[in-house]
Design an enzyme around this catalytic site. Structure first.
Site, mmCIF file in Angstrom:
data_model
loop_
_atom_site.group_PDB
_atom_site.id
_atom_site.type_symbol
_atom_site.label_atom_id
_atom_site.label_comp_id
_atom_site.label_asym_id
_atom_site.label_seq_id
_atom_site.Cartn_x
_atom_site.Cartn_y
_atom_site.Cartn_z
ATOM 1 N N GLU A 194 7.928 1.226 4.777
ATOM 2 C CA GLU A 194 7.415 0.258 5.748
ATOM 3 C C GLU A 194 7.603 -1.136 5.155
ATOM 4 O OE1 GLU A 194 3.196 0.615 6.464
ATOM 5 O OE2 GLU A 194 3.214 -0.801 8.136
ATOM 6 N N HIS A 208 4.176 7.308 3.360
ATOM 7 C CA HIS A 208 5.084 6.153 3.293
ATOM 8 C C HIS A 208 4.632 5.182 2.210
ATOM 9 C CE1 HIS A 208 1.900 4.571 6.064
ATOM 10 N NE2 HIS A 208 2.179 3.399 5.498
ATOM 11 N N HIS A 255 0.823 -1.215 0.000
ATOM 12 C CA HIS A 255 0.000 0.000 0.000
ATOM 13 C C HIS A 255 0.852 1.257 0.000
ATOM 14 C CE1 HIS A 255 0.514 -0.617 4.465
ATOM 15 N NE2 HIS A 255 0.709 0.680 4.415
#
Lengths: 144, 144
Positions: B129, B80, B7
């Site tokens: 991440e 992010h 994502h």
């Protein structure tokens, strides 16, 4: 309307250095050789993942829109996100109907299909690219 | 090492307003109801696309790391990107071996699996991440 998340566009000061980071540090196994897209003022390369892509973009030419972004973010950073649409002209018309500012007319993007960008001021501070979906990758020269 | 692009994380000042934008303007058809992830100081919701996701994150609590981001980017913006990994501890160790600063120990993320973040100063200005991949979505309460 929007389909899949096609890629995240990341502005970089040095595309070869960025490719080395994705390949040698993050361990990406499928990257394309940098190519120039002169009308958009970028040199670009894709990091192809099992699902999704990262598009690395380096400024090309003195009027590249990436130059100003890198002045604000010298190390680089997330520049845009790209969603697929079935029909770029229909998508553009729908976005305008819904009050969005569409930046210019549809033009050929790095995947060889038509794209437009939406004004980040209308889209929660995010530069959104819409691209007509495609069946195959245009970029076959591998860098990793 | 890195697997799929799971994502893109987008910081927003008002998550319900952001959900309305993705649903009513962009036409997304599958969004989750906002939930709180108190240890990470965020309220989050997912926009699920045919492939890929957008994670909307709003600050939660006075020490939320998103507050400072929104001070710099009042309308919101890309915060992010998240890549899947098979084993978070192995990924953390490998990243450290390769000279990356890993921010803290693995902790439970919004998908209910372990995540870590890499220092953007080591990653081309991008907050990355890494999350252990998962087979099913944890978030079933739909907002659109």
């Amino acid at each position: 309307m929007i389909g899949s998340l096609n890629h995240v566009g990341i502005a970089v000061p040095d595309i070869n250095q960025a490719l080395a980071f994705y390949r040698d540090v993050l361990g990406a196994k499928d990257c394309t050789e940098p190519k120039v897209l002169a009308p958009q003022g970028v040199k670009y390369a894709f990091v192809n993942l099992p699902s999704g892509q990262v598009e690395l973009i380096e400024p090309y030419g003195e009027t590249s829109p990436i130059i100003r972004f890198l002045e604000k973010n010298p190390k680089g950073g997330q520049h845009h996100i790209c969603f697929e649409v079935e029909d770029i002209n229909a998508a553009k018309a729908l976005m305008e109907t819904r009050g969005m500012r569409v930046l210019g007319e549809p033009r050929i993007g790095a995947h060889g299909t038509l794209v437009v960008f939406l004004h980040p001021g209308d889209a929660g501070g995010v530069l959104i690219e819409l691209m007509e979906s495609h069946k195959t990758h245009q970029d076959s020269d591998k860098a990793c």
